[in-house]
Design an enzyme around this catalytic site. Structure first.
Site, PDB file in Angstrom:
ATOM      1  N   GLU A  38       5.149 -10.775 -15.931  1.00 46.80           N
ATOM      2  CA  GLU A  38       5.112  -9.678 -14.966  1.00 46.80           C
ATOM      3  C   GLU A  38       4.012  -9.911 -13.937  1.00 46.80           C
ATOM      4  OE1 GLU A  38       4.414  -4.819 -14.792  1.00 46.80           O
ATOM      5  OE2 GLU A  38       4.867  -5.798 -16.711  1.00 46.80           O
ATOM      6  N   LEU A  98      -4.065  -7.587  14.359  1.00 49.32           N
ATOM      7  CA  LEU A  98      -3.640  -8.529  15.395  1.00 49.32           C
ATOM      8  C   LEU A  98      -2.436  -8.015  16.183  1.00 49.32           C
ATOM      9  CD1 LEU A  98      -4.108 -11.911  13.497  1.00 49.32           C
ATOM     10  CD2 LEU A  98      -5.428 -11.099  15.460  1.00 49.32           C
ATOM     11  N   GLY A 131      -2.340  -4.921  17.088  1.00 46.95           N
ATOM     12  CA  GLY A 131      -2.852  -3.819  17.893  1.00 46.95           C
ATOM     13  C   GLY A 131      -2.136  -2.525  17.555  1.00 46.95           C
ATOM     14  N   GLY A 158      -1.072  -3.677 -14.404  1.00 41.62           N
ATOM     15  CA  GLY A 158      -2.467  -3.789 -14.828  1.00 41.62           C
ATOM     16  C   GLY A 158      -3.330  -3.862 -13.586  1.00 41.62           C
TER      17      GLY A 158
END
Length: 430
Positions: free
Chosen positions: A291, A386, A388, A413
């Site tokens: 997982e 980047l 904006g 977790g």
């Protein structure tokens, strides 16, 4: 890889021989126009050819990519509004062989290798569509049944799950027990040969659509430790006392159904017990590394997607009389992002190879999950910056990628727990 998987991929490619859609179609769910198409997955961020995949994997990748382009991307905005994907897309995924890939054919699965499964993880991340919970269903839930289930349980559920007709979920988290699995309060008590299940679960992916839920429950409160008194049960939709609560409205992953589940005196037959009584915690510890590797793979693939989206954007966007890509501070930021992504990709690929040969340990899986998910959030932040102001607009894929990233350091977790597991292995005397 099994011949069955390759043949199915070839059949799908032949059936779908229509020309590739124009670049904007790949991101048609975003509403943004004239966006360049993400390059071949083998060459994302110019790392060169990744050597872990074979030509068979490449053929399979093409069919998986086409599936997401044609069956997922066009509907994802609608699913975000509904808070769930359609059951139809599950059955379509089953018909295409995208579910249960790594489950043995003798159990009703596809019989492909782990790297074939990884292809589906990557392509879903590259599509920027987090709605379908295919990976949890196939690569978290199904392995429990295949590895610990009886012959009858395997024959009853696995073929239906591979076909997408039975949607699976796993219920670990409770209102008062998240990463601390030993704090579980949901319990099952014997009643003759049956079990009576009571308790509640929360934040359950696929919970609303689920037909089958693996429920973590306490079966022995007198055990020498909580870990020695936990069992797993197979709870089917429609059982008396099994109640699905509301669909939870999340900050991100809006098309992925997440629900509360309640169990009020649910009577379970003896054959609903998955594996041995009181061995549930052991089973969880055995399966959690996969997982966590899955989360790491999704995270680094999302990083690759976000980088490509951003690189394409800054090469087109103009400011101060030139493209943003030719501003030195932007170039330096792109250089940093690319370096971090490429280094992390190499580590995650190494973990994939280790897991394919059954050599991935808990510490390495925890490192991959912790590092890749932290990087995903860092990359998401920088890529929005980047873009904006446009990066803050929901019509741009980077905005959705940003909010979808936030849960990655939490589920499977928390990353704080990952550090504990890594440190425990470091200082262990064994």
């Amino acid at each position: 890889m099994a011949a069955r998987l390759l043949l199915r991929s070839l059949r799908v490619l032949k059936a779908r021989s229509a020309p590739r859609p124009p670049p904007s179609a790949r991101c048609s769910h975003s509403g943004a126009e004239a966006r360049l198409e993400t390059p071949s997955a083998k060459k994302l961020t110019d790392v060169g050819i990744r050597r872990i995949f074979s030509s068979e994997h490449d053929i399979f990748r093409e069919s998986v990519r086409k599936f997401f382009q044609e069956e997922v991307i066009p509907h994802h905005t609608e699913w975000e509004k509904a808070g769930e994907v359609s059951r139809e897309v599950w059955e379509k995924a089953g018909k295409q062989g995208l579910l249960g890939i790594n489950i043995a054919e003798k159990h009703g699965g596809i019989g492909g290798d782990l790297l074939s499964t990884a292809v589906t993880w990557e392509e879903q991340a590259y599509s920027n569509c987090t709605g379908p919970g295919f990976s949890l269903h196939s690569d978290i839930v199904m392995p429990y049944i295949a590895n610990y289930g009886t012959k009858e349980q395997i024959e009853k559920f696995i073929p239906q799950m591979t076909a997408g007709k039975c949607i699976g979920a796993i219920a670990m988290t409770e209102p008062g027990a998240g990463s601390d699995l030993q704090g579980v309060r949901t319990n099952a008590k014997r009643s003759g040969s049956d079990w009576i299940l009571n308790g509640s679960k929360v934040f359950i992916t696929n919970g609303w659509l689920s037909d089958l839920v693996i429920v973590v429950a306490v079966t022995n409160r007198e055990a020498r430790s909580p870990a020695h008194g936990i069992s797993l049960f197979l709870v089917e939709n429609g059982m008396k006392g099994f109640i699905k609560g509301r669909k939870l409205h999340k900050m991100g992953m809006k098309a992925q159904d997440t629900a509360e589940l309640f169990f009020e005196d649910v009577r379970l037959p003896a054959n609903a017990l998955l594996g041995e009584e009181n061995k549930g915690f052991y089973y969880l510890m055995q399966e959690l590394p996969q997982e966590r590797l899955l989360i790491a793979e999704l995270a680094i693939s999302a990083c690759e997607f976000m980088f490509e989206e951003t690189r394409n954007y800054v090469k087109q966007r103009k400011a101060f009389g030139k493209t943003v890509a030719h501003i030195q501070t932007v170039q330096h930021k792109l250089a940093e992002l690319k370096t971090h992504i490429c280094v992390t990709r190499a580590f995650v690929d190494s973990c994939l190879q280790l897991h394919e040969t059954k050599r991935l340990d808990s510490g390495s899986a925890s490192m991959a999950k912790y590092w890749a998910s932290e990087l995903q959030n860092s990359v998401a932040y920088e890529c929005v910056q980047l873009h904006g102001g446009w990066g803050y607009m929901w019509e741009y894929p980077i905005a959705k990628a940003y909010v979808d990233a936030r849960v990655q350091p939490i589920y499977g977790g928390t990353n704080e727990i990952m550090k504990e597991l890594i440190a425990r292995q470091i200082v262990s005397d064994s």
